[in-house]
Design an enzyme around this catalytic site. Structure first.
Site, PDB file in Angstrom:
ATOM      1  N   PRO A  10     -31.699 -29.040 -16.204  1.00 26.32           N
ATOM      2  CG  PRO A  10     -31.605 -26.771 -15.675  1.00 26.32           C
ATOM      3  CD  PRO A  10     -31.445 -27.727 -16.803  1.00 26.32           C
ATOM      4  CG  ASN A  11     -33.999 -28.332 -10.960  1.00 27.33           C
ATOM      5  OD1 ASN A  11     -33.253 -28.674 -10.047  1.00 27.33           O
ATOM      6  ND2 ASN A  11     -34.101 -27.083 -11.364  1.00 27.33           N
ATOM      7  NE  ARG A  18     -38.366 -28.548  -9.771  1.00 31.60           N
ATOM      8  CZ  ARG A  18     -38.406 -27.929 -10.945  1.00 31.60           C
ATOM      9  NH1 ARG A  18     -38.338 -28.616 -12.060  1.00 31.60           N
ATOM     10  NH2 ARG A  18     -38.497 -26.623 -10.998  1.00 31.60           N
ATOM     11  CE1 TYR A  23     -42.086 -28.466 -14.562  1.00 31.03           C
ATOM     12  CE2 TYR A  23     -41.965 -28.577 -12.170  1.00 31.03           C
ATOM     13  CZ  TYR A  23     -41.804 -27.873 -13.339  1.00 31.03           C
ATOM     14  OH  TYR A  23     -41.352 -26.580 -13.310  1.00 31.03           O
ATOM     15  CG  ASN A  74     -37.768 -30.477 -20.575  1.00 27.20           C
ATOM     16  OD1 ASN A  74     -37.486 -29.348 -20.205  1.00 27.20           O
ATOM     17  ND2 ASN A  74     -38.759 -31.170 -20.047  1.00 27.20           N
ATOM     18  CB  ALA A  77     -34.882 -22.962 -15.344  1.00 23.79           C
ATOM     19  CG  HIS A  80     -37.724 -19.923 -19.390  1.00 28.55           C
ATOM     20  ND1 HIS A  80     -38.703 -20.063 -20.359  1.00 28.55           N
ATOM     21  CD2 HIS A  80     -37.869 -20.971 -18.554  1.00 28.55           C
ATOM     22  CE1 HIS A  80     -39.421 -21.138 -20.091  1.00 28.55           C
ATOM     23  NE2 HIS A  80     -38.929 -21.704 -19.004  1.00 28.55           N
ATOM     24  CG  ASP A  87     -25.335 -18.489 -29.507  1.00 32.05           C
ATOM     25  OD1 ASP A  87     -26.313 -18.100 -30.181  1.00 32.05           O
ATOM     26  OD2 ASP A  87     -24.593 -17.712 -28.859  1.00 32.05           O
ATOM     27  CD  GLU A  98     -38.501 -24.553 -26.389  1.00 28.31           C
ATOM     28  OE1 GLU A  98     -38.893 -23.977 -25.360  1.00 28.31           O
ATOM     29  OE2 GLU A  98     -38.267 -23.948 -27.455  1.00 28.31           O
ATOM     30  CG  HIS A 100     -41.018 -26.642 -22.148  1.00 27.94           C
ATOM     31  ND1 HIS A 100     -39.904 -26.402 -21.393  1.00 27.94           N
ATOM     32  CD2 HIS A 100     -40.838 -25.998 -23.329  1.00 27.94           C
ATOM     33  CE1 HIS A 100     -39.088 -25.637 -22.078  1.00 27.94           C
ATOM     34  NE2 HIS A 100     -39.622 -25.387 -23.256  1.00 27.94           N
ATOM     35  CG  LEU A 101     -42.264 -32.791 -18.444  1.00 27.82           C
ATOM     36  CD1 LEU A 101     -41.543 -33.032 -17.137  1.00 27.82           C
ATOM     37  CD2 LEU A 101     -42.767 -34.080 -19.039  1.00 27.82           C
ATOM     38  CB  SER A 102     -45.823 -27.461 -17.137  1.00 30.42           C
ATOM     39  OG  SER A 102     -44.725 -26.582 -17.311  1.00 30.42           O
ATOM     40  NE  ARG A 107     -45.236 -23.688 -14.562  1.00 31.88           N
ATOM     41  CZ  ARG A 107     -44.123 -24.280 -14.188  1.00 31.88           C
ATOM     42  NH1 ARG A 107     -43.457 -25.038 -15.035  1.00 31.88           N
ATOM     43  NH2 ARG A 107     -43.649 -24.118 -12.971  1.00 31.88           N
ATOM     44  NE  ARG A 111     -42.019 -21.502 -14.415  1.00 32.49           N
ATOM     45  CZ  ARG A 111     -40.957 -22.122 -13.910  1.00 32.49           C
ATOM     46  NH1 ARG A 111     -40.075 -22.675 -14.723  1.00 32.49           N
ATOM     47  NH2 ARG A 111     -40.770 -22.173 -12.610  1.00 32.49           N
TER      48      ARG A 111
END
Length: 146
Positions: A10-11, A18, A23, A74, A77, A80, A87, A98, A100-102, A107, A111
């Site tokens: 998402p996003n 954004r 990001y 990625n 959200a 978390h 699963d 996995e 993540h950009l940040s 943070r 997170r």
């Protein structure tokens, strides 16, 4: 040729607009182009997908079992919050990295917990869009040594 699924949650369709201070300025199209270029260098191919819907992400993970050797994920959200994604990854038994950009550990406290980390080969965070390239390199190494 080895195929990898690059899956964004998402996003991430809003990359580049954004919160670029968090990001980065790269768009999702930029990230996907970078992944295609990196995969070609590594002798692999990638399929890129993005969805804001958890069930669609799960369906894509399930479908990956028959067509891909690994997954770069990625989950945004959902990292978390989603035991269902965790699963799904566990059920397909594909190596997953996995991304993540940040740096999620620098943070907000909520997170810091990743449900996906429990089923991931590894986690790459804080390197912006280049994290996807690092994930592809790590998957390539893992797939050739395991």
């Amino acid at each position: 040729m080895t195929s990898i699924l690059i899956l964004n949650g998402p996003n991430l369709n809003l990359l580049g607009t954004r919160q670029p201070e968090v990001y980065g300025a790269a768009t999702l199209e930029d990230v996907e182009r970078m992944c295609h270029d990196a995969a070609k260098t590594l002798g692999m191919t990638v399929e890129c997908a993005q969805s804001n819907h958890e069930g669609i992400l799960i369906d894509q993970i399930h479908a990956a079992k028959s067509s891909h050797a690994g997954i770069v994920l990625n989950a945004g959200a959902y990292t978390h919050t989603s035991i269902a994604l965790m699963d799904a990854i566990a059920s397909v038994e594909l190596p997953m990295i996995e991304v993540h950009l940040s740096n999620i550990h620098r943070r907000e406290t909520f997170r810091h917990k990743s449900f996906l980390a429990q089923v991931a080969l590894g986690q790459i965070c804080g390197f912006g869009a280049f994290g996807y390239v690092l994930a592809l390199q790590a998957l390539a190494k893992h797939l050739t040594t395991s």
